[in-house]
Design a protein around this motif. Structure first.
Motif, PDB file in Angstrom:
ATOM      1  N   ALA A 264      44.456 -37.867  24.629  1.00 29.15           N
ATOM      2  CA  ALA A 264      45.116 -37.916  25.897  1.00 29.15           C
ATOM      3  C   ALA A 264      45.284 -36.881  26.755  1.00 29.15           C
ATOM      4  O   ALA A 264      45.772 -37.070  27.808  1.00 29.15           O
ATOM      5  N   LYS A 265      44.624 -35.590  26.884  1.00 34.67           N
ATOM      6  CA  LYS A 265      44.881 -34.794  27.486  1.00 34.67           C
ATOM      7  C   LYS A 265      43.308 -34.634  28.339  1.00 34.67           C
ATOM      8  O   LYS A 265      43.057 -33.981  29.438  1.00 34.67           O
ATOM      9  N   VAL A 266      42.417 -35.653  27.154  1.00 31.91           N
ATOM     10  CA  VAL A 266      41.169 -35.194  28.376  1.00 31.91           C
ATOM     11  C   VAL A 266      40.902 -37.318  28.465  1.00 31.91           C
ATOM     12  O   VAL A 266      39.660 -36.967  29.525  1.00 31.91           O
ATOM     13  N   GLY A 267      42.303 -37.796  28.860  1.00 33.53           N
ATOM     14  CA  GLY A 267      41.907 -39.158  29.946  1.00 33.53           C
ATOM     15  C   GLY A 267      41.784 -40.254  28.585  1.00 33.53           C
ATOM     16  O   GLY A 267      40.861 -41.441  30.027  1.00 33.53           O
ATOM     17  N   GLY A 268      41.416 -40.345  27.663  1.00 33.85           N
ATOM     18  CA  GLY A 268      41.165 -41.592  26.989  1.00 33.85           C
ATOM     19  C   GLY A 268      39.390 -41.007  26.219  1.00 33.85           C
ATOM     20  O   GLY A 268      39.173 -40.231  26.163  1.00 33.85           O
ATOM     21  N   PHE A 269      39.158 -42.377  26.001  1.00 32.09           N
ATOM     22  CA  PHE A 269      37.925 -42.888  25.425  1.00 32.09           C
ATOM     23  C   PHE A 269      36.398 -42.604  25.588  1.00 32.09           C
ATOM     24  O   PHE A 269      35.772 -41.526  25.602  1.00 32.09           O
ATOM     25  N   THR A 270      36.642 -42.868  26.779  1.00 33.51           N
ATOM     26  CA  THR A 270      35.323 -42.897  27.784  1.00 33.51           C
ATOM     27  C   THR A 270      34.859 -41.029  27.898  1.00 33.51           C
ATOM     28  O   THR A 270      34.104 -40.596  27.546  1.00 33.51           O
ATOM     29  N   ASN A 271      35.914 -40.098  28.625  1.00 37.95           N
ATOM     30  CA  ASN A 271      35.462 -38.785  28.456  1.00 37.95           C
ATOM     31  C   ASN A 271      36.035 -37.977  27.328  1.00 37.95           C
ATOM     32  O   ASN A 271      34.925 -37.200  26.852  1.00 37.95           O
ATOM     33  N   GLY A 272      36.508 -38.139  26.471  1.00 39.63           N
ATOM     34  CA  GLY A 272      36.043 -38.401  25.628  1.00 39.63           C
ATOM     35  C   GLY A 272      35.007 -38.100  24.831  1.00 39.63           C
ATOM     36  O   GLY A 272      34.222 -37.288  23.606  1.00 39.63           O
ATOM     37  N   ILE A 273      34.420 -39.322  24.758  1.00 40.88           N
ATOM     38  CA  ILE A 273      32.867 -39.496  24.069  1.00 40.88           C
ATOM     39  C   ILE A 273      32.293 -38.601  24.712  1.00 40.88           C
ATOM     40  O   ILE A 273      31.236 -38.071  23.945  1.00 40.88           O
ATOM     41  N   ALA A 274      31.863 -38.408  25.917  1.00 38.74           N
ATOM     42  CA  ALA A 274      31.275 -37.839  26.489  1.00 38.74           C
ATOM     43  C   ALA A 274      31.229 -36.687  26.517  1.00 38.74           C
ATOM     44  O   ALA A 274      30.525 -35.913  26.279  1.00 38.74           O
ATOM     45  N   ILE A 275      32.620 -35.444  26.034  1.00 42.01           N
ATOM     46  CA  ILE A 275      33.090 -34.256  26.137  1.00 42.01           C
ATOM     47  C   ILE A 275      32.151 -34.078  24.366  1.00 42.01           C
ATOM     48  O   ILE A 275      31.326 -33.046  24.028  1.00 42.01           O
ATOM     49  N   HIS A 276      32.626 -34.804  23.755  1.00 45.27           N
ATOM     50  CA  HIS A 276      31.966 -35.125  22.245  1.00 45.27           C
ATOM     51  C   HIS A 276      30.518 -35.219  21.932  1.00 45.27           C
ATOM     52  O   HIS A 276      29.242 -34.424  21.934  1.00 45.27           O
ATOM     53  N   ASP A 277      29.519 -36.392  22.951  1.00 43.54           N
ATOM     54  CA  ASP A 277      28.403 -36.071  22.776  1.00 43.54           C
ATOM     55  C   ASP A 277      27.837 -34.755  23.483  1.00 43.54           C
ATOM     56  O   ASP A 277      26.845 -34.468  23.095  1.00 43.54           O
ATOM     57  N   TYR A 278      28.389 -33.694  24.681  1.00 38.72           N
ATOM     58  CA  TYR A 278      27.823 -33.041  25.424  1.00 38.72           C
ATOM     59  C   TYR A 278      27.743 -31.787  24.564  1.00 38.72           C
ATOM     60  O   TYR A 278      26.948 -30.431  23.900  1.00 38.72           O
ATOM     61  N   CYS A 279      28.955 -31.615  23.788  1.00 43.54           N
ATOM     62  CA  CYS A 279      29.482 -30.326  22.673  1.00 43.54           C
ATOM     63  C   CYS A 279      28.234 -30.531  21.239  1.00 43.54           C
ATOM     64  O   CYS A 279      28.286 -29.821  21.181  1.00 43.54           O
ATOM     65  N   GLN A 280      28.484 -31.688  20.740  1.00 47.74           N
ATOM     66  CA  GLN A 280      27.260 -31.963  19.837  1.00 47.74           C
ATOM     67  C   GLN A 280      25.393 -31.732  20.511  1.00 47.74           C
ATOM     68  O   GLN A 280      25.086 -31.204  19.316  1.00 47.74           O
ATOM     69  N   LYS A 281      24.948 -31.619  21.620  1.00 44.67           N
ATOM     70  CA  LYS A 281      23.916 -31.484  22.347  1.00 44.67           C
ATOM     71  C   LYS A 281      24.429 -29.529  21.896  1.00 44.67           C
ATOM     72  O   LYS A 281      22.420 -29.485  22.362  1.00 44.67           O
ATOM     73  N   HIS A 282      24.901 -29.806  22.518  1.00 43.09           N
ATOM     74  CA  HIS A 282      24.605 -28.242  22.514  1.00 43.09           C
ATOM     75  C   HIS A 282      25.334 -26.637  21.330  1.00 43.09           C
ATOM     76  O   HIS A 282      25.453 -26.038  21.452  1.00 43.09           O
ATOM     77  N   ASN A 283      25.524 -27.600  20.117  1.00 40.65           N
ATOM     78  CA  ASN A 283      25.985 -27.411  19.186  1.00 40.65           C
ATOM     79  C   ASN A 283      26.740 -26.621  19.426  1.00 40.65           C
ATOM     80  O   ASN A 283      27.472 -25.489  18.071  1.00 40.65           O
ATOM     81  N   ILE A 284      28.083 -26.998  19.904  1.00 36.27           N
ATOM     82  CA  ILE A 284      29.080 -26.807  19.405  1.00 36.27           C
ATOM     83  C   ILE A 284      30.285 -27.811  18.837  1.00 36.27           C
ATOM     84  O   ILE A 284      30.341 -28.887  19.243  1.00 36.27           O
ATOM     85  N   PRO A 285      30.847 -27.178  18.088  1.00 37.36           N
ATOM     86  CA  PRO A 285      31.530 -28.276  16.956  1.00 37.36           C
ATOM     87  C   PRO A 285      32.787 -28.589  17.559  1.00 37.36           C
ATOM     88  O   PRO A 285      33.723 -27.728  17.948  1.00 37.36           O
ATOM     89  N   VAL A 286      33.631 -29.644  17.123  1.00 40.67           N
ATOM     90  CA  VAL A 286      34.630 -30.520  17.621  1.00 40.67           C
ATOM     91  C   VAL A 286      35.990 -30.654  16.865  1.00 40.67           C
ATOM     92  O   VAL A 286      34.917 -30.628  15.818  1.00 40.67           O
ATOM     93  N   TRP A 287      36.398 -30.877  17.250  1.00 37.57           N
ATOM     94  CA  TRP A 287      37.513 -31.265  16.080  1.00 37.57           C
ATOM     95  C   TRP A 287      38.626 -31.822  16.909  1.00 37.57           C
ATOM     96  O   TRP A 287      39.323 -32.199  18.304  1.00 37.57           O
ATOM     97  N   CYS A 288      39.929 -32.966  16.615  1.00 33.16           N
ATOM     98  CA  CYS A 288      40.668 -33.588  16.411  1.00 33.16           C
ATOM     99  C   CYS A 288      42.037 -32.766  16.676  1.00 33.16           C
ATOM    100  O   CYS A 288      43.047 -33.221  15.734  1.00 33.16           O
ATOM    101  N   GLY A 289      42.869 -32.399  17.675  1.00 34.36           N
ATOM    102  CA  GLY A 289      44.204 -31.879  17.786  1.00 34.36           C
ATOM    103  C   GLY A 289      45.198 -32.559  17.746  1.00 34.36           C
ATOM    104  O   GLY A 289      45.094 -33.541  17.874  1.00 34.36           O
TER     105      GLY A 289
END
Length: 361
Positions: A264-289
């Motif tokens: 909800a904080k990033v504006g939905g799935f499209t933005n969430g997926i883009a953030i996930h993919d960018y972090c994965q590319k840069h070896n930054i793990p993510v998690w779901c709060g």
């Protein structure tokens, strides 16, 4: 083709089973907004705004969300015809991420139902089984906190998150580690500290924490970078991250080693997926709060957490940890530390909305 015929907004209060306290506020009930979007074929898709009724977490509130949906977002999308949710055009409205998520989540749910696939699959998820942890708010005494932790562990939760603030941190962690020396443990400060506390915050390293979430200001990157340089414990940014641009800034400045993606904080799935993919590319793990979601927001957040770079147990767990009765059937349950999402189309749950306090568009 997706075309939208009608939108209903359902707004109601849900009392929490137990008050939830952090460094900024105590929440006893949630002001919930559920969107029900109906397409030309009569299918229904559901979304949720997880905004609170006051702007302590972000600038959005349930009042502003309802206004933005009624006056701006629904007029913007009701004439759109799209093949895929990523084509949805909401960029004419700046920010208002939680309002956008309430609309966009319903669109993705509709799309998944049109495709006759579960939501987690259409967003690119790799599994329907998500490990979950428990977030425990500030408690009135030590024994109550230790009891809450033990109950969560007994129920299979794979990680414990505690809320901390100045004068409620070192003693707290000493007590917890005395009783639970090896459990996976993280803390969330909700911006309770400043860089002047750096020497104090360095003492957190002794507790073998998975991460410290948002220790400094909600809109800061520079001071977090200075703090991360001095800490062994990974910093996780939460409130600072609302857009992909924020993520790029954080990674470039080395402000953190982990990023929390809240749907909800990033504006939905499209933005969430883009953030996930960018972090994965840069070896930054993510998690779901978590955001004290009702059932729709809970299962949609968990669907996002099926993407492969979500490397820590998610916050949204069983419905009955928070609610006397959730709005979905069956309710979200945890078994052996996991939530298993159903393979039915869309969110995969039946939505049973209250019949009171309903606004229709």
């Amino acid at each position: 083709m997706l075309a939208f015929k009608k939108l209903r907004i359902h707004r109601f209060k849900m009392p929490l089973k137990y008050p939830f306290a952090n460094s900024l506020t105590t929440i006893k009930e949630k002001d919930v907004i559920i969107t029900e979007l109906i397409d030309q074929e009569g299918r229904k898709g559901y979304g949720e705004s997880v905004a609170f009724d006051s702007p302590w977490y972000t600038e959005e509130t349930t009042d502003t969300v309802q206004h933005m949906i009624e006056q701006h977002l629904w007029p913007l999308i009701k004439t759109q015809r799209i093949e895929h949710p990523q084509e949805l055009e909401l960029h004419q409205v700046r920010r208002n991420q939680m309002a956008k998520t309430a609309i966009e989540g319903a669109v993705w749910d509709l799309y998944a139902k049109q495709q006759k696939k579960p939501l987690y699959q259409v967003i690119g998820g790799t599994t329907n089984k998500i490990p979950v942890g428990a977030a425990i708010g500030v408690q009135s005494n030590d024994q109550q906190l230790l009891t809450k932790i033990q109950q969560a562990l007994d129920n299979g939760y794979q990680r414990i998150k505690l809320k901390i603030k100045p004068s409620h941190d070192l003693y707290l962690l000493e007590k917890v580690r005395e009783h639970f020396p090896t459990i996976p443990l993280m803390v969330d400060a909700n911006s309770a500290y400043t860089l002047k506390d750096i020497d104090h915050l360095k003492k957190l390293d002794q507790f073998n924490l998975m991460m410290i979430e948002q220790p400094l200001a909600h809109d800061d990157f520079i001071d977090h970078a200075k703090l991360q340089e001095q800490l062994t414990t990974p910093i996780c940014l939460d409130e600072s991250v609302n857009t992909l641009a924020d993520v790029k800034t954080a990674i470039e400045l080395k402000s953190c080693k982990v990023i929390s993606i809240k749907l909800a904080k990033v504006g939905g799935f499209t933005n969430g997926i883009a953030i996930h993919d960018y972090c994965q590319k840069h070896n930054i793990p993510v998690w779901c709060g978590g955001m004290l979601e009702a059932g729709v927001g809970r299962v949609q957040s968990l669907a996002l957490a099926t993407l492969p770079n979500f490397q820590f147990p998610a916050d949204p767990g069983a419905s009955n940890r928070y609610w006397h009765q959730d709005i979905i059937r069956p309710e979200v349950e945890v078994h052996d530390g996991y939530v298993t999402l159903p393979d039915q189309p869309g969110i995969g749950y039946q939505v049973n909305l209250p019949t009171y306090q309903k606004a229709l568009i």
